[in-house]
Design an enzyme around this catalytic site. Structure first.
Site, short mmCIF file in Angstrom:
data_model
loop_
_atom_site.label_atom_id
_atom_site.label_comp_id
_atom_site.label_asym_id
_atom_site.label_seq_id
_atom_site.Cartn_x
_atom_site.Cartn_y
_atom_site.Cartn_z
N CYS A 242 102.62 -4.32 -15.50
CA CYS A 242 102.03 -2.98 -15.59
C CYS A 242 101.96 -2.32 -14.21
CB CYS A 242 100.61 -3.07 -16.14
SG CYS A 242 100.52 -3.44 -17.90
N GLU B 29 99.42 -0.89 -12.83
CA GLU B 29 98.20 -1.27 -12.10
C GLU B 29 98.42 -2.59 -11.35
OE1 GLU B 29 98.54 -0.33 -15.22
OE2 GLU B 29 96.74 0.63 -16.02
N1 THU Z 1 101.58 0.07 -19.17
C1 THU Z 1 101.16 0.14 -17.87
O1 THU Z 1 101.94 -0.04 -16.93
N2 THU Z 1 99.87 0.44 -17.65
C2 THU Z 1 98.95 0.77 -18.61
O2 THU Z 1 97.81 1.06 -18.28
C3 THU Z 1 99.36 0.77 -20.03
C4 THU Z 1 100.71 0.21 -20.30
C5 THU Z 1 103.01 -0.19 -19.41
C6 THU Z 1 103.38 -1.55 -19.88
C7 THU Z 1 104.71 -1.29 -20.56
O3 THU Z 1 105.74 -1.28 -19.59
C8 THU Z 1 104.58 0.14 -21.10
O4 THU Z 1 103.48 0.70 -20.39
C9 THU Z 1 104.33 0.21 -22.59
O5 THU Z 1 103.28 -0.63 -22.95
#
Ligand code: THU
Length: 130
Positions: free
Chosen positions: A50, A52
């Site tokens: 992610c 974050e």
């Molecule tokens: N994702 C993030 O990077 N941060 C978030 O807070 C929510 C989800 C990403 C993970 C994945 O690559 C995509 O969003 C879809 O879930």
């Protein structure tokens, strides 16, 4: 540079060919410096990370371990909500009163503290006496 601009810019670099959902994150460390991250997906889906997590890793790699503000942005209809794992990751380095801004490219924004995002967080206190 604002957290909003930093996260908006880094979002462009997201590697999200599987979800097509690009996310940018920025954290401000106690030094005042901003660290950024974007989601990095993988063909082996569970290996993706992610936005974050990337921002936190950049902060720690730079030698900082306290964040005082965070912002996450995506092109979503509603403010993008950090996943459970990222809430725990943010809580590792931020106090309960740290404000996390969740926003969209259209600037549909919401703010919550880390304590609100992760009530009942698992902490080192739970391991006391071990
Ligand atoms: N994702 C993030 O990077 N941060 C978030 O807070 C929510 C989800 C990403 C993970 C994945 O690559 C995509 O969003 C879809 O879930």
């Amino acid at each position: 540079m604002t957290l909003l601009k930093a996260a908006t810019d880094v979002r462009e670099n997201a590697h999200a060919p599987y979800s097509n959902f690009k996310v940018g994150a920025a954290v401000r460390a106690v030094s005042g410096k901003i660290y950024v991250g974007c989601n990095v997906e993988n063909v082996a889906y569970p290996e993706g990370t992610c936005a974050e997590a990337g921002a936190i890793a950049a902060m720690v790699a730079a030698g900082e371990t306290e964040l005082i503000e965070a912002l996450v942005i995506a092109d979503s209809p509603m403010p993008v909500s950090p996943c459970g794992g990222c809430r725990q990751k943010l809580a590792e380095f931020g106090a309960g009163n740290v404000v996390v801004t969740m926003t969209t490219l259209a600037q549909n924004s919401a703010e919550m503290t880390l304590a609100e995002l992760l009530p009942g967080a698992f902490t080192a206190e739970h391991m006391e006496g071990q």
